[in-house]
Motif scaffolding. Sequence first.
Motif, PDB file in Angstrom:
ATOM      1  N   GLN A   2       0.844  -1.189   0.000  1.00 51.64           N
ATOM      2  CA  GLN A   2       0.000   0.000   0.000  1.00 51.64           C
ATOM      3  C   GLN A   2       0.881   1.240   0.000  1.00 51.64           C
ATOM      4  OE1 GLN A   2      -2.430   0.313   3.457  1.00 51.64           O
ATOM      5  NE2 GLN A   2      -3.322   2.237   2.835  1.00 51.64           N
ATOM      6  N   HIS A   3       0.760   2.055  -1.036  1.00 51.49           N
ATOM      7  CA  HIS A   3       1.498   3.310  -1.136  1.00 51.49           C
ATOM      8  C   HIS A   3       0.541   4.475  -0.928  1.00 51.49           C
ATOM      9  CE1 HIS A   3       4.413   0.710  -3.134  1.00 51.49           C
ATOM     10  NE2 HIS A   3       5.304   1.626  -2.834  1.00 51.49           N
ATOM     11  N   THR A   4       1.043   5.539  -0.343  1.00 47.42           N
ATOM     12  CA  THR A   4       0.225   6.717  -0.128  1.00 47.42           C
ATOM     13  C   THR A   4       1.028   7.974  -0.406  1.00 47.42           C
ATOM     14  OG1 THR A   4      -1.153   7.900   1.459  1.00 47.42           O
ATOM     15  CG2 THR A   4       0.753   6.786   2.342  1.00 47.42           C
ATOM     16  N   ARG A   5       0.355   9.017  -0.791  1.00 46.13           N
ATOM     17  CA  ARG A   5       1.000  10.312  -0.986  1.00 46.13           C
ATOM     18  C   ARG A   5       0.842  11.192   0.253  1.00 46.13           C
ATOM     19  NH1 ARG A   5       2.727  11.113  -6.165  1.00 46.13           N
ATOM     20  NH2 ARG A   5       1.733   9.867  -7.766  1.00 46.13           N
ATOM     21  N   ASP A   6       0.171  10.674   1.289  1.00 52.29           N
ATOM     22  CA  ASP A   6      -0.025  11.438   2.520  1.00 52.29           C
ATOM     23  C   ASP A   6       1.309  11.750   3.181  1.00 52.29           C
ATOM     24  OD1 ASP A   6      -2.730  11.264   2.117  1.00 52.29           O
ATOM     25  OD2 ASP A   6      -2.998   9.558   3.470  1.00 52.29           O
ATOM     26  N   GLN A   7       1.371  12.872   3.869  1.00 54.85           N
ATOM     27  CA  GLN A   7       2.582  13.290   4.572  1.00 54.85           C
ATOM     28  C   GLN A   7       2.644  12.716   5.982  1.00 54.85           C
ATOM     29  OE1 GLN A   7       5.036  15.475   3.163  1.00 54.85           O
ATOM     30  NE2 GLN A   7       3.924  14.860   1.339  1.00 54.85           N
ATOM     31  N   ARG A   8       1.527  12.224   6.484  1.00 56.81           N
ATOM     32  CA  ARG A   8       1.484  11.634   7.827  1.00 56.81           C
ATOM     33  C   ARG A   8       0.377  10.613   7.886  1.00 56.81           C
ATOM     34  NH1 ARG A   8       0.198  17.325  10.137  1.00 56.81           N
ATOM     35  NH2 ARG A   8       2.415  17.234   9.906  1.00 56.81           N
ATOM     36  N   ARG A  63      21.254   5.633 -11.963  1.00 67.01           N
ATOM     37  CA  ARG A  63      21.067   7.029 -11.541  1.00 67.01           C
ATOM     38  C   ARG A  63      19.965   7.118 -10.491  1.00 67.01           C
ATOM     39  NH1 ARG A  63      22.839  11.300 -15.115  1.00 67.01           N
ATOM     40  NH2 ARG A  63      24.262  10.393 -16.611  1.00 67.01           N
ATOM     41  N   PRO A  64      20.017   8.140  -9.639  1.00 71.46           N
ATOM     42  CA  PRO A  64      18.976   8.283  -8.622  1.00 71.46           C
ATOM     43  C   PRO A  64      17.611   8.605  -9.233  1.00 71.46           C
ATOM     44  CG  PRO A  64      20.711   9.921  -8.311  1.00 71.46           C
ATOM     45  CD  PRO A  64      21.065   9.136  -9.514  1.00 71.46           C
ATOM     46  N   ASP A  65      16.563   8.082  -8.595  1.00 74.69           N
ATOM     47  CA  ASP A  65      15.198   8.369  -9.018  1.00 74.69           C
ATOM     48  C   ASP A  65      14.791   9.684  -8.372  1.00 74.69           C
ATOM     49  OD1 ASP A  65      12.598   8.396  -9.818  1.00 74.69           O
ATOM     50  OD2 ASP A  65      12.042   6.517  -8.840  1.00 74.69           O
ATOM     51  N   LEU A  66      14.701  10.746  -9.151  1.00 72.44           N
ATOM     52  CA  LEU A  66      14.485  12.087  -8.627  1.00 72.44           C
ATOM     53  C   LEU A  66      13.011  12.454  -8.460  1.00 72.44           C
ATOM     54  CD1 LEU A  66      17.202  13.948 -10.681  1.00 72.44           C
ATOM     55  CD2 LEU A  66      17.378  12.971  -8.402  1.00 72.44           C
ATOM     56  N   GLU A  67      12.113  11.552  -8.812  1.00 73.51           N
ATOM     57  CA  GLU A  67      10.697  11.845  -8.650  1.00 73.51           C
ATOM     58  C   GLU A  67      10.312  11.843  -7.179  1.00 73.51           C
ATOM     59  OE1 GLU A  67       8.468   9.061 -10.912  1.00 73.51           O
ATOM     60  OE2 GLU A  67       9.487   9.568 -12.779  1.00 73.51           O
ATOM     61  N   LYS A  68       9.256  12.583  -6.844  1.00 69.30           N
ATOM     62  CA  LYS A  68       8.757  12.608  -5.476  1.00 69.30           C
ATOM     63  C   LYS A  68       8.304  11.200  -5.095  1.00 69.30           C
ATOM     64  CE  LYS A  68       5.646  15.210  -2.548  1.00 69.30           C
ATOM     65  NZ  LYS A  68       4.635  16.247  -2.497  1.00 69.30           N
ATOM     66  N   GLN A  69       8.783  10.706  -3.980  1.00 70.94           N
ATOM     67  CA  GLN A  69       8.511   9.336  -3.576  1.00 70.94           C
ATOM     68  C   GLN A  69       7.203   9.221  -2.797  1.00 70.94           C
ATOM     69  OE1 GLN A  69      10.648   6.742  -4.490  1.00 70.94           O
ATOM     70  NE2 GLN A  69      11.393   8.439  -5.734  1.00 70.94           N
ATOM     71  N   ARG A  70       6.493   8.147  -3.034  1.00 71.80           N
ATOM     72  CA  ARG A  70       5.300   7.835  -2.252  1.00 71.80           C
ATOM     73  C   ARG A  70       5.718   6.968  -1.073  1.00 71.80           C
ATOM     74  NH1 ARG A  70       1.350   5.163  -6.230  1.00 71.80           N
ATOM     75  NH2 ARG A  70       3.276   4.545  -7.226  1.00 71.80           N
ATOM     76  N   VAL A  71       4.982   7.058   0.016  1.00 69.57           N
ATOM     77  CA  VAL A  71       5.302   6.319   1.226  1.00 69.57           C
ATOM     78  C   VAL A  71       4.668   4.936   1.156  1.00 69.57           C
ATOM     79  CG1 VAL A  71       5.054   6.284   3.725  1.00 69.57           C
ATOM     80  CG2 VAL A  71       5.443   8.442   2.559  1.00 69.57           C
TER      81      VAL A  71
END
Length: 106
Positions: A2-8, A63-71
């Motif tokens: 389960q991935h989420t874009r929530d910050q908390r 190379r590093p994955d520079l996209e915003k990571q999901r939690v």
Amino acid sequence: MQHTRDQRGEVEVDGETYDWELRRQPRPTGKGSWEGMAVSLRHRAFKREAIVQFPMPMRPNGRPDLEKQRVNVEAIRNAVTAAIAAGWDAASRGKPVVFDVDADGR
């Protein structure tokens, strides 16, 4: 997983509730090195914090994955278990404790 874009959010481990909060996204630290995502963990009833640092995600070409990571919430659950096994006592007092884990939170 389960991935989420929530910050908390919150996770339950062994019947206990832990709050997590995203502290930082992956970032460069200079001279070609990178830091991965960091998440802070707290037991719902106590104030002692654990900071869990994940490795920098890499693309197949190295190379590093520079996209915003999901939690990954399952990795957060694994990280709580790993931090407790490594000696984090949420009921104790003191500075935040920093743990490095792998991409799966172990």
